[in-house]
Design an enzyme around this catalytic site. Structure first.
Site, short mmCIF file in Angstrom:
data_model
loop_
_atom_site.label_atom_id
_atom_site.label_comp_id
_atom_site.label_asym_id
_atom_site.label_seq_id
_atom_site.Cartn_x
_atom_site.Cartn_y
_atom_site.Cartn_z
N HIS A 9 91.30 27.87 86.68
CA HIS A 9 90.81 29.27 86.78
C HIS A 9 92.32 30.19 87.34
O HIS A 9 92.84 29.50 88.00
CB HIS A 9 89.82 29.34 87.52
CG HIS A 9 89.20 30.55 87.67
ND1 HIS A 9 89.65 31.82 88.64
CD2 HIS A 9 87.68 31.27 87.47
CE1 HIS A 9 88.99 32.68 88.67
NE2 HIS A 9 87.75 32.45 87.82
N ASP A 45 89.39 22.58 93.19
CA ASP A 45 88.65 23.91 93.01
C ASP A 45 87.24 23.33 92.66
O ASP A 45 86.85 22.92 91.43
CB ASP A 45 89.42 24.54 92.15
CG ASP A 45 88.44 25.71 91.58
OD1 ASP A 45 87.32 25.82 92.04
OD2 ASP A 45 88.99 26.73 90.80
N GLN A 53 82.85 25.34 90.33
CA GLN A 53 81.53 25.14 89.58
C GLN A 53 80.87 23.65 89.69
O GLN A 53 79.99 23.57 88.85
CB GLN A 53 82.22 25.17 87.96
CG GLN A 53 82.92 26.43 87.37
CD GLN A 53 81.94 27.61 87.40
OE1 GLN A 53 80.48 27.42 87.29
NE2 GLN A 53 82.16 28.76 87.59
N LYS A 56 78.02 31.27 93.80
CA LYS A 56 77.77 30.44 92.69
C LYS A 56 76.71 29.34 93.07
O LYS A 56 76.23 28.61 92.42
CB LYS A 56 78.96 29.75 92.09
CG LYS A 56 80.02 30.65 91.45
CD LYS A 56 81.15 30.13 90.69
CE LYS A 56 82.25 30.93 90.81
NZ LYS A 56 82.27 32.10 89.66
N CYS A 71 88.62 34.28 83.20
CA CYS A 71 89.81 34.10 84.10
C CYS A 71 90.53 32.51 83.95
O CYS A 71 90.83 32.08 84.77
CB CYS A 71 89.27 33.93 85.65
SG CYS A 71 88.65 35.62 85.82
N1 PLP Z 1 87.39 28.39 90.14
C1 PLP Z 1 86.42 28.45 89.27
C2 PLP Z 1 86.51 27.25 88.63
C3 PLP Z 1 85.62 29.59 88.97
O1 PLP Z 1 84.73 29.49 88.07
C4 PLP Z 1 85.78 30.61 89.78
C5 PLP Z 1 84.78 31.89 89.51
O2 PLP Z 1 84.44 32.17 88.43
C6 PLP Z 1 86.85 30.88 90.78
C7 PLP Z 1 87.71 29.68 91.01
C8 PLP Z 1 86.99 32.10 91.73
O3 PLP Z 1 85.69 32.05 92.58
P1 PLP Z 1 85.42 33.37 93.50
O4 PLP Z 1 85.68 34.59 92.51
O5 PLP Z 1 84.13 33.02 93.80
O6 PLP Z 1 86.41 33.21 94.66
#
Ligand code: PLP
Length: 421
Positions: free
Chosen positions: A132, A209, A212, A235, A373
């Site tokens: 991401h 990370d 998900q 999430k 993203c």
């Molecule tokens: N990493 C992953 C795999 C994501 O799906 C997302 C959000 O869609 C993020 C990071 C970023 O999360 P946040 O916008 O809640 O900081």
């Protein structure tokens, strides 16, 4: 197991779970709402909404500051959630749990602070092709600042990481591996335990990370042995603007603060400031107290269902969706890993993903359309955008069936209708 989630036949009772989410009881565009965008943000159960309301109605005060009862109550509730999070991901101790605004801020914190501690010019950071943006851009910013370099683990076409190439990327120059647990585009569940073990053979720390992954499976940071693990509350069926950075104590103790301000200090004078102990060293300023309390309610809710049961449900529904969607002529699914869950991204003929999303919206079906993203992944698969259905604990097979009917309608509208079951 709580009666809410599993009935006496030990079946995951989606209908009663769905009842706990007030927002899902409405109609959109005159049709019952079918929400298939939990990967972007999950809906909130009544208990989370109520916990936030209760906090503002009865307990609202700043934390770690007041000497009066309200502030004591707010502080106690806030710190109790830290312990809840610790237990939820099986961290060794509460000092390893830092509240942030979300996954993005957690990764930025590590990039900034671990970066200042450990990463110099010509050092290397290993990322994967399926990251991401929030696990790409903070490292690029660090590279601009200190002159380090990013190395990328390549992909197989099916949407899995090339582990042979990964092994080759780990060199004495590598100072950190930072990888996604479950891909928000491909649904691939990466073999992170194996990847962490390999990095550790070279004494390289690893950040995961988990944005998900945490909503979809039990997480045990001790078993994984990761050095950092980041995730977002929103999430996880909790509120926005709260997330968690787990970090091994040895790293967090050594790392400099990320931001300066109130609460992160033990003593300030114009000559010298002493920083607070963990975890407060990394929590400058008034935190989002209500959101932390809402996160605690979300974790309690999920634990009442059971993360093992949630994982099983997500995997079964993902297989069902994958199988049903792949029967639609002209629909191409991206991501065919054996270990896949929660997310199905696709293109439909040459119809733009935004058109797919708009027509489905008219059917009351909410999906995501765009680059998710993850622009490097779009480039890899040579598409400008994908449509994505992502699942949650309240989704059932009938939601997937409705999605299939909606997609056939999209084809009909665009004159691409070739098949009727
Ligand atoms: N990493 C992953 C795999 C994501 O799906 C997302 C959000 O869609 C993020 C990071 C970023 O999360 P946040 O916008 O809640 O900081």
């Amino acid at each position: 197991m709580d009666a809410l989630s599993l009935n006496e036949k030990n079946v995951f009772d989606v209908a009663s779970i769905k009842q706990q989410f007030p927002i899902l009881q409405q109609q959109c565009r005159g049709k019952p709402l079918i929400y298939l965008d939990s990967g972007a943000t999950a809906q909130k159960p009544e208990s989370v909404i109520e916990a936030i309301r209760h906090y503002y109605q009865y307990d609202n005060a700043n934390v770690h500051r007041g000497v009066y009862q309200l502030s004591e109550r707010a502080t106690q509730a806030y710190e109790q959630v830290r312990e809840q999070v610790r237990a939820f991901i099986n961290a060794e101790d509460q000092h390893e749990i830092i509240f942030t605004r979300g996954t993005t801020e957690a990764i930025n914190l590590v990039a900034h602070s671990f970066g200042a501690l450990q990463i110099k010019a010509d050092d290397e950071i290993v990322l994967s092709y399926m990251e991401h943006h929030s696990n790409i851009v903070p490292w690029q910013m660090l590279c601009e600042k200190v002159g380090c370099k990013i190395k990328i683990i390549p992909l197989h076409e099916e949407g899995t990481l090339d582990l042979n190439e990964y092994a080759k990327l780990l060199t004495p120059r590598t100072k950190l591996v930072s990888i996604i647990h479950v891909s928000n585009v491909l649904g691939t569940v990466n073999p992170i335990e194996q990847m962490i073990a390999l990095a550790h053979q070279h004494n390289i720390p690893v950040l995961i990370d988990g944005a998900q992954a945490v909503p979809r499976m039990p997480i045990d940071v001790k078993k994984l042995d990761c050095d950092f693990y980041a995730f977002s509350g929103h999430k996880l069926y909790g509120p926005t603007s709260v997330g968690v950075l787990y970090g091994k104590r040895k790293w967090l103790e050594a790392m400099p603060p990320y931001q300066g301000g109130g609460d992160m200090i033990s003593r300030v004078s114009f000559n010298k400031t002493e920083y607070n102990v963990l975890p407060y060293k990394f929590e400058a300023g008034t935190p989002n107290i209500a959101a932390v309390i809402g996160l605690g309610a979300a974790i309690q809710y999920l634990e009442s269902i059971g993360m093992d049961a949630i994982q099983k449900h997500e995997i079964e529904l993902t297989h069902y969706a994958q199988q049903k969607l792949s029967q639609i002529p002209g629909l191409k699914i991206y991501g065919h890993a054996k270990d896949k869950m929660g997310v199905i991204s696709f293109t439909l003929d040459d119809i733009h993903a935004h058109d797919v999303g708009t027509i489905l919206d008219n059917e009351g079906i909410a999906i995501r359309a765009g680059h998710h993203c993850a622009m490097p992944l779009m480039e890899y698969y040579k598409v400008a955008a994908m449509a994505r259905a992502s699942l949650g604990i309240y989704n059932q097979k009938s939601d997937i069936d409705a999605l299939v009917r909606g997609l056939l309608k999209v084809k009909e509208i665009f004159g691409r209708y070739t098949h009727r079951e």
